[in-house]
Design a protein around this motif. Structure first.
Motif, PDB file in Angstrom:
ATOM      1  N   THR A 172     -33.429  14.011  11.661  1.00 16.16           N
ATOM      2  CA  THR A 172     -32.482  12.963  12.056  1.00 16.16           C
ATOM      3  C   THR A 172     -32.564  12.653  13.547  1.00 16.16           C
ATOM      4  O   THR A 172     -32.356  11.523  13.967  1.00 16.16           O
ATOM      5  CB  THR A 172     -31.048  13.400  11.723  1.00 16.16           C
ATOM      6  N   TRP A 173     -32.813  13.689  14.368  1.00 15.60           N
ATOM      7  CA  TRP A 173     -32.959  13.558  15.819  1.00 15.60           C
ATOM      8  C   TRP A 173     -31.820  12.750  16.440  1.00 15.60           C
ATOM      9  O   TRP A 173     -32.037  11.785  17.155  1.00 15.60           O
ATOM     10  CB  TRP A 173     -34.309  12.940  16.177  1.00 15.60           C
ATOM     11  N   THR A 174     -30.598  13.174  16.176  1.00 12.46           N
ATOM     12  CA  THR A 174     -29.452  12.444  16.712  1.00 12.46           C
ATOM     13  C   THR A 174     -28.279  13.376  16.973  1.00 12.46           C
ATOM     14  O   THR A 174     -28.076  14.357  16.254  1.00 12.46           O
ATOM     15  CB  THR A 174     -29.006  11.327  15.746  1.00 12.46           C
ATOM     16  N   CYS A 175     -27.506  13.031  18.007  1.00 15.28           N
ATOM     17  CA  CYS A 175     -26.281  13.766  18.305  1.00 15.28           C
ATOM     18  C   CYS A 175     -25.117  13.240  17.482  1.00 15.28           C
ATOM     19  O   CYS A 175     -23.994  13.739  17.608  1.00 15.28           O
ATOM     20  CB  CYS A 175     -25.958  13.665  19.802  1.00 15.28           C
ATOM     21  N   THR A 198     -29.716   4.257  23.450  1.00 11.86           N
ATOM     22  CA  THR A 198     -30.285   5.346  22.661  1.00 11.86           C
ATOM     23  C   THR A 198     -29.560   5.421  21.324  1.00 11.86           C
ATOM     24  O   THR A 198     -28.342   5.245  21.250  1.00 11.86           O
ATOM     25  CB  THR A 198     -30.195   6.699  23.395  1.00 11.86           C
ATOM     26  N   ALA A 199     -30.318   5.697  20.271  1.00 13.26           N
ATOM     27  CA  ALA A 199     -29.761   5.719  18.920  1.00 13.26           C
ATOM     28  C   ALA A 199     -30.632   6.595  18.038  1.00 13.26           C
ATOM     29  O   ALA A 199     -31.693   7.076  18.452  1.00 13.26           O
ATOM     30  CB  ALA A 199     -29.695   4.298  18.353  1.00 13.26           C
ATOM     31  N   SER A 230     -24.254   7.391  24.241  1.00  7.81           N
ATOM     32  CA  SER A 230     -23.981   8.836  24.347  1.00  7.81           C
ATOM     33  C   SER A 230     -22.518   9.079  23.962  1.00  7.81           C
ATOM     34  O   SER A 230     -21.636   8.849  24.780  1.00  7.81           O
ATOM     35  CB  SER A 230     -24.236   9.360  25.758  1.00  7.81           C
ATOM     36  N   PRO A 231     -22.279   9.544  22.727  1.00  9.09           N
ATOM     37  CA  PRO A 231     -23.227   9.830  21.656  1.00  9.09           C
ATOM     38  C   PRO A 231     -23.961   8.561  21.183  1.00  9.09           C
ATOM     39  O   PRO A 231     -23.576   7.455  21.519  1.00  9.09           O
ATOM     40  CB  PRO A 231     -22.356  10.399  20.542  1.00  9.09           C
ATOM     41  N   HIS A 232     -24.987   8.791  20.387  1.00  9.89           N
ATOM     42  CA  HIS A 232     -25.870   7.724  19.958  1.00  9.89           C
ATOM     43  C   HIS A 232     -25.118   6.497  19.432  1.00  9.89           C
ATOM     44  O   HIS A 232     -24.083   6.620  18.771  1.00  9.89           O
ATOM     45  CB  HIS A 232     -26.834   8.228  18.883  1.00  9.89           C
ATOM     46  N   PHE A 233     -25.671   5.331  19.737  1.00  7.32           N
ATOM     47  CA  PHE A 233     -25.108   4.044  19.324  1.00  7.32           C
ATOM     48  C   PHE A 233     -25.005   3.970  17.800  1.00  7.32           C
ATOM     49  O   PHE A 233     -25.925   4.365  17.078  1.00  7.32           O
ATOM     50  CB  PHE A 233     -26.005   2.920  19.821  1.00  7.32           C
TER      51      PHE A 233
END
Length: 419
Positions: free
Chosen positions: A114-117, A330-331, A301-304
């Motif tokens: 997923t590579w996402t926060c 960033t997303a 931040s966190p990701h869109f």
């Protein structure tokens, strides 16, 4: 320690070296958590996927080399690079290669790339009462507060141990008794129009985070139902300015239908009235420059989220940013794909915006030295950027960011804050 037969089998290496290593680490950490036993988890989110040097790479590749496999559905936090787009930025090639190897190692363990926060922006996400083991501070506070699932703040390297064994210390916010409210924050005299401003929630979260520390804050007097993106921004600010892992909003979040329930019939340890003067002071602290110079807008931040892409596309449609200002979002890969299908990305590209996935400017050496002043609508970015990136920072709303990008200089509309 009260270990089950399965725990003992893992500890003694009966299920392989990887699970043995993971269980040994978990057992050593039990006293740190103040626990004597483990509980079962049903999902995990891994912050260890972020490359932070040779040690984190060696750790991941050792587990992978021993055949480690996660036993619960497991998502991955941001990586050290945008795997396919890092060459557009100032990322050293050796850093990118090591970050890529760490990505490969975690995927080999069965983790979802997923590579996402913000993994909760995908279709599958934990539900009320579900026991999980999540890393990454903003993800932890969201899953606890907004979704009502249960996790403590898992540090890097321990989160993957929980995912490999399916076990976590029976302590902290996993337990019902630790989830009740402790501190009460009552909003007083906040103009209704300000509650519609996205920058309000980052300021409120930053204020509460600095004051609450590790305690569980409860917000009362919020006369609107915030959207999910507002709640995301609120929690991320609390988790960065403090160490908040769970907050409640009376009448909004799932474990806070009323004051009596959220405090379990007991009085709060402390009550604080939040006024406009307090909020204005904190808002000023989130900006660290006193001129109108601007090099970059940084969002996500966190990701869109998909909704944020929709809002941004409306704001920038038919417009162009100033050539001197970079405009970065960033997303996650999933959200970027959905935004592209919806036509939002084409509008944003025509404006001059760039979307980067997999990573975050705070965790990747991607920004060139020419970026000295950064503007954002993220209180988390605003808090961390001066120390982690060495930049000056400006905090404003999403509309402020768009307007400033177009003008090529900082332009803040403070009308709602001055009422």
């Amino acid at each position: 320690m009260n270990l089950t037969s399965r725990d003992q089998a893992d500890l003694h290496g009966e299920n392989g070296k990887a699970r043995q290593m993971a269980m040994r680490i978990l057992v050593r950490m039990l006293p740190v958590f103040g626990a004597q036993k483990f509980l079962d988890i049903t999902a995990a989110h891994i912050d260890s996927s972020l490359f932070q040097g040779d040690a984190t790479l060696e750790y991941a590749e050792r587990l992978s080399g021993w055949g480690a496999k996660v036993v619960v559905p497991t998502t991955l936090n941001v990586s050290g690079v945008d795997e396919h787009g890092w060459k557009r930025w100032a990322v050293p090639a050796d850093w990118a290669e090591k970050a890529r190897r760490q990505m490969v190692a975690y995927q080999s363990m069965g983790c979802k790339p997923t590579w996402t926060c913000a993994p909760y922006q995908e279709s599958e996400r934990p539900v009320l009462g579900q026991q999980v083991a999540w890393g990454e501070s903003s993800a932890v506070v969201f899953v606890n507060s907004v979704l009502g699932a249960r996790t403590t703040r898992y540090p890097d390297l321990l989160d993957i141990c929980a995912a490999v064994t399916g076990r976590a210390p029976a302590a902290g916010l996993h337990l019902e008794e630790n989830r009740r409210g402790q501190l009460l924050y009552h909003l007083r005299g906040i103009p209704p129009t300000l509650l519609e401003d996205d920058s309000f929630y980052g300021v409120l979260g930053h204020l509460i985070g600095m004051d609450a520390g590790e305690f569980v804050p409860v917000i009362e007097g919020l006369d609107v139902v915030p959207g999910e993106d507002n709640l995301k921004a609120l929690g991320a600010a609390m988790a960065s300015a403090g160490t908040v892992a769970l907050y409640h909003i009376i009448g909004v979040t799932p474990e806070a239908p009323n004051r009596n329930t959220v405090f379990c019939g007991k009085p709060p340890l402390r009550s604080t009235a939040i006024t406009m003067d307090m909020l204005r002071t904190v808002r000023k602290e989130l900006t660290t420059t006193d001129n109108d110079q601007l090099d970059m807008i940084a969002l996500g931040s966190p990701h869109f989220s998909l909704n944020e892409f929709a809002l941004l596309s409306k704001l920038v449609k038919g417009k162009c940013k100033h050539e001197r200002v970079q405009f970065l979002i960033t997303a996650s890969r999933v959200v970027r794909t959905l935004a592209d299908r919806a036509g939002y990305l084409e509008v944003i590209r025509r404006f001059g915006g760039t979307v980067t996935v997999d990573t975050c400017i705070l965790t990747s050496p991607m920004l060139p030295d020419s970026i000295n002043v950064l503007m954002t609508n993220s209180a988390k970015y605003a808090y961390y950027a001066p120390g982690l990136l060495g930049t000056r920072v400006v905090y404003g709303s999403l509309e402020d960011c768009v307007q400033s990008a177009m003008l090529g200089r900082i332009e803040i509309d403070s009308a709602r804050w001055d009422m």
